[in-house]
Design a protein around this motif. Structure first.
Motif, PDB file in Angstrom:
ATOM      1  N   ASP A  17     -49.155   2.799 -12.594  1.00  0.00           N
ATOM      2  CA  ASP A  17     -50.523   3.172 -12.299  1.00  0.00           C
ATOM      3  C   ASP A  17     -50.671   4.641 -12.694  1.00  0.00           C
ATOM      4  O   ASP A  17     -49.845   5.478 -12.318  1.00  0.00           O
ATOM      5  N   SER A  45     -52.415   6.973 -11.703  1.00  0.00           N
ATOM      6  CA  SER A  45     -52.531   7.937 -10.600  1.00  0.00           C
ATOM      7  C   SER A  45     -51.180   8.329 -10.025  1.00  0.00           C
ATOM      8  O   SER A  45     -51.089   9.297  -9.275  1.00  0.00           O
ATOM      9  N   ALA A  48     -56.753   5.950 -10.608  1.00  0.00           N
ATOM     10  CA  ALA A  48     -56.077   4.814  -9.978  1.00  0.00           C
ATOM     11  C   ALA A  48     -56.484   3.516 -10.665  1.00  0.00           C
ATOM     12  O   ALA A  48     -57.630   3.345 -11.067  1.00  0.00           O
ATOM     13  N   GLY A  49     -55.509   2.630 -10.838  1.00  0.00           N
ATOM     14  CA  GLY A  49     -55.771   1.322 -11.421  1.00  0.00           C
ATOM     15  C   GLY A  49     -55.684   1.270 -12.931  1.00  0.00           C
ATOM     16  O   GLY A  49     -55.749   0.196 -13.518  1.00  0.00           O
ATOM     17  N   VAL A  50     -55.509   2.419 -13.600  1.00  0.00           N
ATOM     18  CA  VAL A  50     -55.434   2.473 -15.064  1.00  0.00           C
ATOM     19  C   VAL A  50     -53.970   2.429 -15.492  1.00  0.00           C
ATOM     20  O   VAL A  50     -53.113   3.068 -14.880  1.00  0.00           O
ATOM     21  N   TYR A  51     -53.686   1.673 -16.567  1.00  0.00           N
ATOM     22  CA  TYR A  51     -52.340   1.586 -17.131  1.00  0.00           C
ATOM     23  C   TYR A  51     -51.846   2.976 -17.535  1.00  0.00           C
ATOM     24  O   TYR A  51     -52.562   3.735 -18.182  1.00  0.00           O
TER      25      TYR A  51
END
Length: 168
Positions: free
Chosen positions: A112, A114, A125-128
């Motif tokens: 993640d 983040s 948050a939540g992004v590769y």
């Protein structure tokens, strides 16, 4: 663009065209990457790969930016000595493309963004995201929208402006 380089908040709109950077060889310590968008001065959005690098040495650097002016096209070029490295720290780049022979040491993919802790920046948050303890690139060519650094040091550098398109 809003990011943190050298613990200094930076915010600016990127130019409407990317610039080119080439290097014969790069050695980097602490590298992270995640996807994002940047906005240019006229409101256009551009998909980018945000890359953070803690410390880097670049050999044989060439940087060029082509500008289309009312008086014609001009190119700004900066070259460094190929024997002594360009040294940079706390780099943050917004890349359009990166090419070369790449080698990653202690790589972690699928984190993640983040939670990245290897290159001095984190993403949403939540992004590769991915990171590596070391990164080496041979015959590197990149197109970038922006670059910020805590320190960027060039030895025996030259800068010139020439009429026409003369990218690195």
């Amino acid at each position: 663009m809003t990011t943190t380089a050298a613990a200094i908040p930076v915010s600016f709109a990127v130019a409407r065209s990317p610039f080119s950077v080439t290097s014969q060889h790069i050695e980097a310590e602490g590298a992270v990457q995640f996807a994002s968008f940047r906005q240019d001065g006229s409101g256009g959005r551009h998909a980018v790969a945000v890359v953070g690098i803690r410390e880097a040495k670049l050999y044989g650097l060439c940087q060029s930016a082509v500008a289309h002016t009312p008086f014609g096209t001009v190119t700004l070029q900066i070259h460094s000595d190929g024997q002594r490295p360009v040294k940079a720290s706390q780099l943050v780049l917004d890349l359009d493309a990166l090419r070369g022979d790449m080698s990653f040491g202690s790589v972690k993919m699928g984190r993640d963004a983040s939670t990245l802790d290897g290159g001095g920046i984190t993403g949403p948050a939540g992004v590769y995201g991915q990171q590596a303890r070391t990164l080496t690139i041979e015959h590197m060519r990149m197109e970038a929208w922006s670059l910020t650094a805590g320190m960027f040091s060039l030895s025996d550098a030259t800068m010139d402006v020439r009429a026409g398109e003369h990218p690195c």
